[in-house]
Motif scaffolding. Structure first.
Motif, PDB file in Angstrom:
ATOM      1  N   PHE A   1      54.082  47.475  43.077  1.00  0.00           N
ATOM      2  CA  PHE A   1      52.897  47.713  42.255  1.00  0.00           C
ATOM      3  C   PHE A   1      52.557  46.474  41.434  1.00  0.00           C
ATOM      4  O   PHE A   1      51.392  46.100  41.324  1.00  0.00           O
ATOM      5  N   VAL A   2      53.581  45.842  40.860  1.00  0.00           N
ATOM      6  CA  VAL A   2      53.367  44.613  40.091  1.00  0.00           C
ATOM      7  C   VAL A   2      52.845  43.521  41.021  1.00  0.00           C
ATOM      8  O   VAL A   2      51.882  42.816  40.694  1.00  0.00           O
TER       9      VAL A   2
ATOM     10  N   GLN B   1      51.204  43.763  43.823  1.00  0.00           N
ATOM     11  CA  GLN B   1      49.818  44.035  44.231  1.00  0.00           C
ATOM     12  C   GLN B   1      48.828  43.617  43.149  1.00  0.00           C
ATOM     13  O   GLN B   1      47.795  43.025  43.437  1.00  0.00           O
ATOM     14  N   GLU B   2      49.147  43.946  41.912  1.00  0.00           N
ATOM     15  CA  GLU B   2      48.265  43.596  40.794  1.00  0.00           C
ATOM     16  C   GLU B   2      48.187  42.086  40.621  1.00  0.00           C
ATOM     17  O   GLU B   2      47.102  41.528  40.458  1.00  0.00           O
ATOM     18  N   LEU B   3      49.358  41.429  40.637  1.00  0.00           N
ATOM     19  CA  LEU B   3      49.381  39.985  40.438  1.00  0.00           C
ATOM     20  C   LEU B   3      48.647  39.254  41.553  1.00  0.00           C
ATOM     21  O   LEU B   3      47.968  38.261  41.301  1.00  0.00           O
ATOM     22  N   ARG B   4      48.786  39.738  42.783  1.00  0.00           N
ATOM     23  CA  ARG B   4      48.123  39.070  43.916  1.00  0.00           C
ATOM     24  C   ARG B   4      46.603  39.062  43.721  1.00  0.00           C
ATOM     25  O   ARG B   4      45.934  38.092  44.066  1.00  0.00           O
ATOM     26  N   LYS B   5      46.078  40.134  43.132  1.00  0.00           N
ATOM     27  CA  LYS B   5      44.631  40.212  42.876  1.00  0.00           C
ATOM     28  C   LYS B   5      44.211  39.301  41.728  1.00  0.00           C
ATOM     29  O   LYS B   5      43.156  38.689  41.767  1.00  0.00           O
ATOM     30  N   LYS B   6      45.039  39.237  40.683  1.00  0.00           N
ATOM     31  CA  LYS B   6      44.656  38.561  39.446  1.00  0.00           C
ATOM     32  C   LYS B   6      45.000  37.076  39.411  1.00  0.00           C
ATOM     33  O   LYS B   6      44.212  36.267  38.937  1.00  0.00           O
TER      34      LYS B   6
ATOM     35  N   TYR C   1      51.814  35.676  41.041  1.00  0.00           N
ATOM     36  CA  TYR C   1      52.274  36.487  42.170  1.00  0.00           C
ATOM     37  C   TYR C   1      53.410  35.766  42.904  1.00  0.00           C
ATOM     38  O   TYR C   1      54.454  36.362  43.183  1.00  0.00           O
TER      39      TYR C   1
ATOM     40  N   LYS D   1      41.308  32.007  43.350  1.00  0.00           N
ATOM     41  CA  LYS D   1      40.624  33.288  43.158  1.00  0.00           C
ATOM     42  C   LYS D   1      39.112  33.135  43.385  1.00  0.00           C
ATOM     43  O   LYS D   1      38.495  33.964  44.074  1.00  0.00           O
TER      44      LYS D   1
END
Length: 181
Positions: free
Chosen positions: A2-3, A5-10, A15, A171
Motif C-alpha cells: 500500500f505504501v 503504491q502511494e509512493l509510486r504515484k507521488k 518509491y 512525474k
C-alpha cells in the motif's frame, strides 16, 4: 504494498528508496514469508484482507528475489528498471536546453557525486545510482541513530534537492509529457 503504491504515484525517488528498504527488510527476515507475516505484517493496523494482500505482495517479492539471485544483495529487476528510467530521463534533461534549472542543480551536486564515486567501491555505477546510494546510506545511518558529519549532511541536502527535481520531472513527464527538443 500500500505504501509502495502511494509512493509510486507521488514521488518515484521515495518509491525507489522504499523498495530498497523492502528488499533489506525481506533479507532481515531471511526471505521467510512466515516470519514476515508473523513478525512484521501483523504489526500493521490493517484489516485481515489488507494483511493478506500485503503478505501476497511480500511473497511475490521473495519469489522474484530468489529467481533473480538477489537474496543476499543487489536489487530486483523492477527496481533496476526504475533506476534506468530515471537515468535515461536525467540524460534527456541534461541534453536539452529547455531545462536550465535542472542543469544548474546537476552542476551544483556534481562535485559531491564525484567525491562519492571516488570513495565508493563501485566506480562503474552511474551518477543517479551514486545519488540514490548516498541517500539510502544516510537513511540507514539515521535509522541506526548514528552521527552524520555536517559535510555529509550538506551533501545529502543538495543531492536530495537534485533527486527531488528529477522526481518532479519524472512525474510531469508521466502526466503531461516533457518536450525535450
Amino acid at each position: 504494498m500500500f505504501v509502495a503504491q502511494e509512493l509510486r504515484k507521488k514521488n518515484i525517488a521515495e518509491y525507489l528508496l522504499y523498495m530498497w528498504q523492502v528488499e533489506d527488510t525481506i533479507r532481515a527476515f531471511d526471505c521467510s514469508l512466515s516470519r514476515i507475516r508473523r513478525e512484521y505484517v501483523e504489526r500493521f493496523d490493517y484489516t485481515e484482507e489488507q494483511k493478506e494482500e500485503e503478505v501476497d505482495w511480500f511473497g511475490n517479492l521473495i519469489r522474484m528475489m530468489n529467481q533473480e539471485g538477489c537474496r543476499e544483495q543487489g536489487h530486483l529487476q523492477i527496481n533496476k528498471v526504475t533506476m534506468q528510467t530515471l537515468t535515461d530521463l536525467h540524460d534527456q534533461l541534461l541534453a536539452s536546453t529547455k531545462f536550465p534549472f535542472y542543469n544548474a542543480e546537476y552542476y551544483k551536486v556534481l562535485p559531491f557525486i564525484v567525491e562519492l564515486r571516488n570513495r565508493g567501491a563501485n566506480k562503474e555505477e552511474n551518477e543517479i545510482e551514486t545519488c540514490f546510494n548516498s541517500l539510502y546510506g544516510v537513511m540507514l545511518l539515521r535509522l541506526q541513530k548514528k552521527d552524520i558529519t555536517p559535510d555529509t549532511a550538506h551533501a545529502v541536502k543538495e543531492i536530495s534537492t537534485f533527486i527531488g527535481m528529477l522526481s518532479d520531472y519524472y512525474k510531469k513527464d508521466k502526466e503531461e509529457g516533457l518536450k525535450f527538443e
